[in-house]
Design an enzyme around this catalytic site. Sequence first.
Site, PDB file in Angstrom:
ATOM      1  N   CYS A 242     -10.667 -13.840  -1.240  1.00 40.87           N
ATOM      2  CA  CYS A 242     -10.948 -12.974  -2.395  1.00 40.87           C
ATOM      3  C   CYS A 242     -11.738 -11.747  -1.958  1.00 40.87           C
ATOM      4  O   CYS A 242     -12.961 -11.809  -1.812  1.00 40.87           O
ATOM      5  CB  CYS A 242     -11.712 -13.756  -3.452  1.00 40.87           C
ATOM      6  SG  CYS A 242     -12.164 -12.751  -4.862  1.00 40.87           S
TER       7      CYS A 242
ATOM      8  N   CYS B  91     -14.403 -10.584  -4.364  1.00 40.02           N
ATOM      9  CA  CYS B  91     -15.615 -11.419  -4.411  1.00 40.02           C
ATOM     10  C   CYS B  91     -16.506 -11.112  -3.205  1.00 40.02           C
ATOM     11  O   CYS B  91     -17.723 -11.046  -3.328  1.00 40.02           O
ATOM     12  CB  CYS B  91     -15.276 -12.903  -4.351  1.00 40.02           C
ATOM     13  SG  CYS B  91     -13.970 -13.430  -5.438  1.00 40.02           S
ATOM     14  N   ASP B  92     -15.897 -10.980  -2.034  1.00 45.46           N
ATOM     15  CA  ASP B  92     -16.674 -10.967  -0.789  1.00 45.46           C
ATOM     16  C   ASP B  92     -16.661  -9.630  -0.050  1.00 45.46           C
ATOM     17  O   ASP B  92     -17.371  -9.475   0.948  1.00 45.46           O
ATOM     18  CB  ASP B  92     -16.133 -12.065   0.153  1.00 45.46           C
ATOM     19  CG  ASP B  92     -16.240 -13.434  -0.491  1.00 45.46           C
ATOM     20  OD1 ASP B  92     -17.194 -13.655  -1.252  1.00 45.46           O
ATOM     21  OD2 ASP B  92     -15.360 -14.279  -0.254  1.00 45.46           O
TER      22      ASP B  92
END
Length: 316
Positions: A136, A139-140
């Site tokens: 992701c 997300c990261d």
Amino acid sequence: MAEIKTRCLIIGSGPAGYTAAIYTSRANIAPLVIEGMQPGGQLTTTTEIENFPGQPNGTTGPQLMEDIRSQAIKFGADIRTGLVTEVDFSVRPFKAKTNTGLDIEADSVIISTGASARYLGLPDEQKYSGLGVSACATCDGFFYRKKRVAVVGGGDTACEEALYLSNLASDVFLIVRKPHLRASKVMQSRVLNKSNIKVLFNTNTTGLYGDEYLEGAHLVENVGTSNEQHYDLALDGFFLAIGHTPNTGVFSQYIDLDASGYIKVKGSGTQTNVPGVFAAGDVADPIYRQAITAAGMGCKAALDVERFLNEEGLVG
Ligand code: NDP
């Protein structure tokens, strides 16, 4: 264990589940939604959504999900966070248990559990999970500012992730196993025109390396040809974007699945092999997999539930 009876249990959220909740609520069916542990599903991990009708200025995945969710709540849907861990579809009313201690009896069920990111299956992926490997980017990606990252895959997701990362990282390598991208033309041209994205066609990953954290990937180009070349690419981050696996494990004892694990539905509707159990969204759609098609299928499932409850005399 708290016991709940409902005329319609919707398992899973995302555009399919929440849309089914809007329609069933407005039909006075008072659905119970068990929305999973990641309310909103996959879209909550994407950024810009430019192609959802009615959003001329675009929106974000989390915002779109929040909007559809609050619309369902407005009409009375009972939405609860949790996972369905067990079902019994052998008799009616159907039964389900959740990891939050609910014991549910339902006259009808809509499965909209979506799909989960797929991994390559390299042992090192688990070793470096959270230490350089991610599925992701949104997300990261933040952790890879001014660093070197790779994205694996040639579809729209991979292109979207590569573009997102290119605004944070110094260098982005898109590792594509074929000599061409599968993504839509507009995404292809954005990726190919971005100066800090390098597309590595005909390339596969054979392993990852690094001491504590990921430090790079072992790659092979033109595998099986006279031009086969093995080399190491130094990296700080390695992102998977190679598609998804439908989340059907808990239902597989009762529900017919196709060879890839997607729920089979009858014709162009949402009926599964168990009368009264319907499926909508990515869990039952190996082809289109769009937010708008998932929402449309959620609507169909709700209408199918309404018809089923009427036919069975279970209304009101
Ligand atoms: P796709 O199935 O479209 O693409 C998966 C990609 O991963 C393909 O390039 C595939 O290669 C590659 N791949 C699969 N397995 C491996 C492997 N073992 N090793 C290396 N590469 C592998 O999945 P997406 O998640 O990209 O997209 C799913 C759907 O969602 C699509 O319909 C897409 O259009 C849609 N989507 C739309 C978006 C938007 O409109 N904004 C954004 C994101 C997705 P190969 O081509 O060789 O099979």
